[in-house]
Structures are given as C-alpha cells and as structure tokens.
Design an enzyme around this catalytic site. Structure first.
Site, mmCIF file in Angstrom:
data_model
loop_
_atom_site.group_PDB
_atom_site.id
_atom_site.type_symbol
_atom_site.label_atom_id
_atom_site.label_comp_id
_atom_site.label_asym_id
_atom_site.label_seq_id
_atom_site.Cartn_x
_atom_site.Cartn_y
_atom_site.Cartn_z
ATOM 1 N N ASN A 169 -29.428 -22.423 -14.767
ATOM 2 C CA ASN A 169 -29.949 -23.758 -15.415
ATOM 3 C C ASN A 169 -28.726 -24.695 -15.931
ATOM 4 O OD1 ASN A 169 -31.335 -26.103 -16.551
ATOM 5 N ND2 ASN A 169 -33.017 -24.642 -16.797
ATOM 6 N N ASP A 170 -28.623 -24.340 -17.226
ATOM 7 C CA ASP A 170 -27.354 -25.303 -17.839
ATOM 8 C C ASP A 170 -25.972 -25.196 -16.998
ATOM 9 O OD1 ASP A 170 -29.022 -25.740 -20.053
ATOM 10 O OD2 ASP A 170 -28.564 -23.840 -21.048
ATOM 11 N N VAL A 171 -25.639 -24.031 -16.372
ATOM 12 C CA VAL A 171 -24.501 -23.904 -15.419
ATOM 13 C C VAL A 171 -24.431 -24.724 -14.394
ATOM 14 C CG1 VAL A 171 -23.787 -21.667 -16.521
ATOM 15 C CG2 VAL A 171 -25.176 -21.859 -14.327
#
Length: 465
Positions: free
Chosen positions: A394-396
C-alpha cells in the site's frame, strides 16, 4: 572453573561466530547458516560465563531454572509467531534487552562488591560512568520499544502523538540526563541514580510517540542499535568481553541499518528520531476517498489481462504476508511462465514494515533469487511492463509520496507501479495503509481493484489462467 585466558579465547570464538551470523543474515540464501552460527556462538558465550564464575554453586540451580523458564517462553513464542508479527516481536525483545541492562545496573549499583566494582558509595569512577550510561540507554530502549510494540500491534494508534513544546522538552530531558550522570558520578547518591532511571524511561516514551507509522521501520532498527549499546555499556561494567563484543556488534549493525533505511526512504535520521515526519494533518488526504470512482474487477478480468501480457511485475506487501499467499503467488507465477510471460518481483526496502521481510517470505515459497529486485533496480522497468500485480502493498506504491508535500510519506521513494499499462491491485478494501493515508493509485485510470483475500484471489486467478 576455567582460567581467564581460556575464557577470553572462547569469548573471541563466540564473537567471530556472531560476526559470521550477521554476515549470513545479509542474504536469504545464507540466513539459515547465519542463524546457526549465532546459536552456537551464544551457547559458547553462556557456557563459558558459567564456568568462569567462581562460587556459583549456591545460586546455580536458580539461574538454571530461570534460563529454562525464559528459554521455554522464547522457544514457544518463536514457534507460534507468524512472519507478519515479526516487527512487533523484534520490538518486544528489544524492550527486554533494555530492561535486562537496567536490572544489571541496579544490581551493580546496590551491591558493587559482588561485581568487584568497589563498595557502596565508593564505586570505581570508570565503572560508575559505564553503569550510568548503560542504565540510561537501557531504560530508553525499554520504554521506547514498548511504545513501538503497542503501535505495531495496533493497541496504540500508529498516528503521531504531538503537543506544543515537545522538541524543547525532549532536549531539556536529554541534557538533564547528562547532568544527572555527572552528578551521580560526583556524589554516588542513590536518589540521583533512581531519578536518572525515571527520567530515562520518560524520554524513551516521549521520543517514540511522535513518530508516525510510515517511519516505524527506522524506529525498530534504531531501538535495535540502542539495545546493543546498552548491553555493551553493561559489559564494560561487568568486565565481560563477550557482552562488550555482542553489544558493539548489535549497536553498530543497528546504527548502519538505520542509516541505510533512512537513505532508502529519503529520510533524515535525526528528523525521524525527533518525530519530524508523520505529524501532518491526514484528514484532508482521506476526506475525498468515498467520492472518487474506483474500477473493480474479478479473477477472470485479472487472468485475461495477464494472459495477454508479455511482462508482469509482482509487488508483494504486508497484505500478502497476512494472507500467507506467497505459495499461491508462486503457483500463479509458474503458470504465467509456462505461457512465456516474463515475470519479476519488485521489493521495497521496507515492504512488510521491516527490511528483508518480503525476501524471507518469497524464499519460503522457493522463488528464485534472480527474479527478485530491489526498488532502485526495477523502478525504471514499470514503464515498459504490461501488468503490475500489487498483492497487499500500500504505502510503498502510493504516488502522493512524489506529489503531495503535506503527506507524511512525502519524499519516501515508492515503486512506480502507476507507470505500467495496467495495474491489478489486490486488497480487501480501500482502507489506508499503515501510514494512515489514502492511496491515489486506487483511483488511477489504469488501475483495476481486486477486492478479496490475497490468497483466495491469487488462487482464483491461477484457476482462470
């Protein structure tokens, strides 16, 4: 009982084994061997410590009971713990190392004669300095690791906790610790010793609460370094070379890893430590999530896109780890290869919240090492790939890290999956990642959301293939 010279030789051997262990852990291919070296080194160190201690017969049985008791708990936890909970486990164990350093320092301060450090009120100056530093760093490690554990476990919010004047307060407390150590060494007052411990516990708590979830991997690595320096400080107090060597190895390797991670995430180490990131208002980032259109599909849609692709890049993340989907993923990739489709894996430095987390999971599924690439090696390939299969990351993969200066992950290098012709994003829902922010990739024109459990979706895609 063995001689001091023989003890030194065995401690040196254990130190070499610890170095070989660290070397082995640098790659999934040699990690098992590295673990074995570490185990043998620790067995040698503990055995030699027992045999080097005189007059231990009275307390030996109690020490043995506690070793068996603690070892059994550790073995049980290691056997039961899932790979997804490894970051929390590391934070928890760091807290115990810090607390052990504090307890040893308390014992040495209250009964210095037992450690050949002098007498109460007349402890050797060098030993008192080492003891004070080891106790302070140990206390900071303990309280900081407890907060990190609570945040990673979800018991405590991963969002930054800030208040006005936080940084000046932290600076004042850190300066007061230095002053307290100086005064303690001058007066050897027991009251100052207890105040030093209390203040150190407090600053550990205050240093970690303002750090957001996006920077938590660096915090874990930093606390790892702290635990090593705490052990080394106590090693000097006890004049135990094995403890000094081990502590120095853990401390230095943890510091180097923290630096590498900060560099990989485009973070300033000092800003992370001072809570300089993750303190932005995230409400504005998430407010429009419900109104934005999303394209969703199923396993048949995903299989169709992959069948007609010439190259596919797999981006595994924490969701894959939670679903234990690595074996299903390997089966899907094998099916793609049979259709002459080129497949590679893209790994972010902190995928899964810890360095190497994804590499270990993929190695568990026997994914060939030459198909796994780090961010800097594969990021340029996304623009030429037909399909990016994001499974639980997700964040990456969030493009706002490059476009929104107000985002808590702004400046962090991310995988450029949005540049692919098609993006297949496997996720249970549109919920934000660990950094607590919405992912713009969900709403891109070339993104197809596959709302399902990662393992089940991957298995269904394989059937359709």
């Amino acid at each position: 009982m063995i001689s001091a010279n023989l003890s030194a030789i065995f401690y040196l051997v254990s130190g070499v084994l610890f170095i070989l262990a660290l070397r082995g852990l640098s790659s999934p291919e040699t990690s098992r061997q590295g673990n074995l070296f570490g185990i043998i080194g620790m067995i040698i160190a503990v055995t030699v410590t027992f045999l080097s201690t005189g007059n231990f017969s009275n307390g030996f049985i109690y020490v043995l009971i506690f070793i068996l008791f603690g070892g059994s708990i550790g073995a049980f936890i290691a056997y039961k713990i899932p790979m997804t909970a490894m970051p929390e486990l590391v934070a928890g164990f760091h807290s115990l190392v810090g607390l052990a350093a504090v307890f040893v320092a308390i014992s040495a301060f209250l009964n210095p004669e037992a450690f050949n450090l002098g007498s109460s009120g007349n402890i050797k100056l060098g030993s008192l300095i080492e003891m004070s530093i080891g106790a302070a760093v140990g206390a900071i490690t303990f309280s900081g690791s407890v907060i990190a554990f609570l945040k990673l476990q979800g018991i405590m919010s991963g969002s930054p906790i800030t208040f006005k004047g936080q940084h000046p307060l932290n600076a004042i407390i850190l300066i007061s610790i230095i002053i307290l150590i100086y005064m303690l060494c001058s007066t050897q007052s027991s009251n100052l010793f207890w105040i030093l411990l209390a203040v150190s516990f407090l600053i550990g708590f205050l240093l970690i609460i303002p750090i957001g979830g996006a920077d938590m991997p660096v915090v874990i690595s930093m606390l790892n370094s702290y635990s090593g320096w705490a052990a080394a400080g106590i090693g000097f107090t006890l004049e135990n070379s094995a403890l000094i060597i081990t502590g120095a190895l853990v401390g230095s390797s943890g510091a180097i890893l923290s630096y590498i991670m900060c560099k990989g995430m485009n973070r300033s180490f000092f800003n992370v430590i001072l809570g300089g990131f993750g303190a932005t208002d995230e409400k504005s980032t998430n407010s429009s999530k419900e109104q934005r259109p999303v394209k969703s599909g199923n396993a048949d849609d995903a299989a169709f896109l992959m069948k007609n692709a010439s190259s596919v890049i797999i981006v595994p993340g924490y969701g894959m780890a939670v679903a234990q989907a690595q074996h299903a993923l390997r089966e899907m990739v094998d099916t793609l290869k049979k259709n002459d489709i080129k497949v590679s894996y893209a790994i972010h430095p902190v995928a899964g919240r810890m360095p190497g987390h994804m590499n270990v999971l993929l190695a568990e599924a026997n994914v060939p090492y030459d198909e796994v690439f780090e961010l800097e090696e594969i990021n340029n390939d996304f623009a030429n790939a037909d399909v990016a299969f994001v499974i639980g990351a997700n964040d990456v993969t969030n493009p706002v890290a490059k476009t929104d200066p107000q985002s808590p992950i702004y400046g962090m290098p991310v995988l450029d999956v949005e540049k692919c012709k098609s993006v297949l994003f496997v996720k249970r829902s549109l919920s934000p990642g660990y950094a607590g922010i919405d992912n713009d990739l969900f709403y891109k024109e070339n993104t197809l959301m596959l709302f399902a459990d990662a393992k089940k979706m991957t298995e269904d895609i394989t059937k359709n293939l």
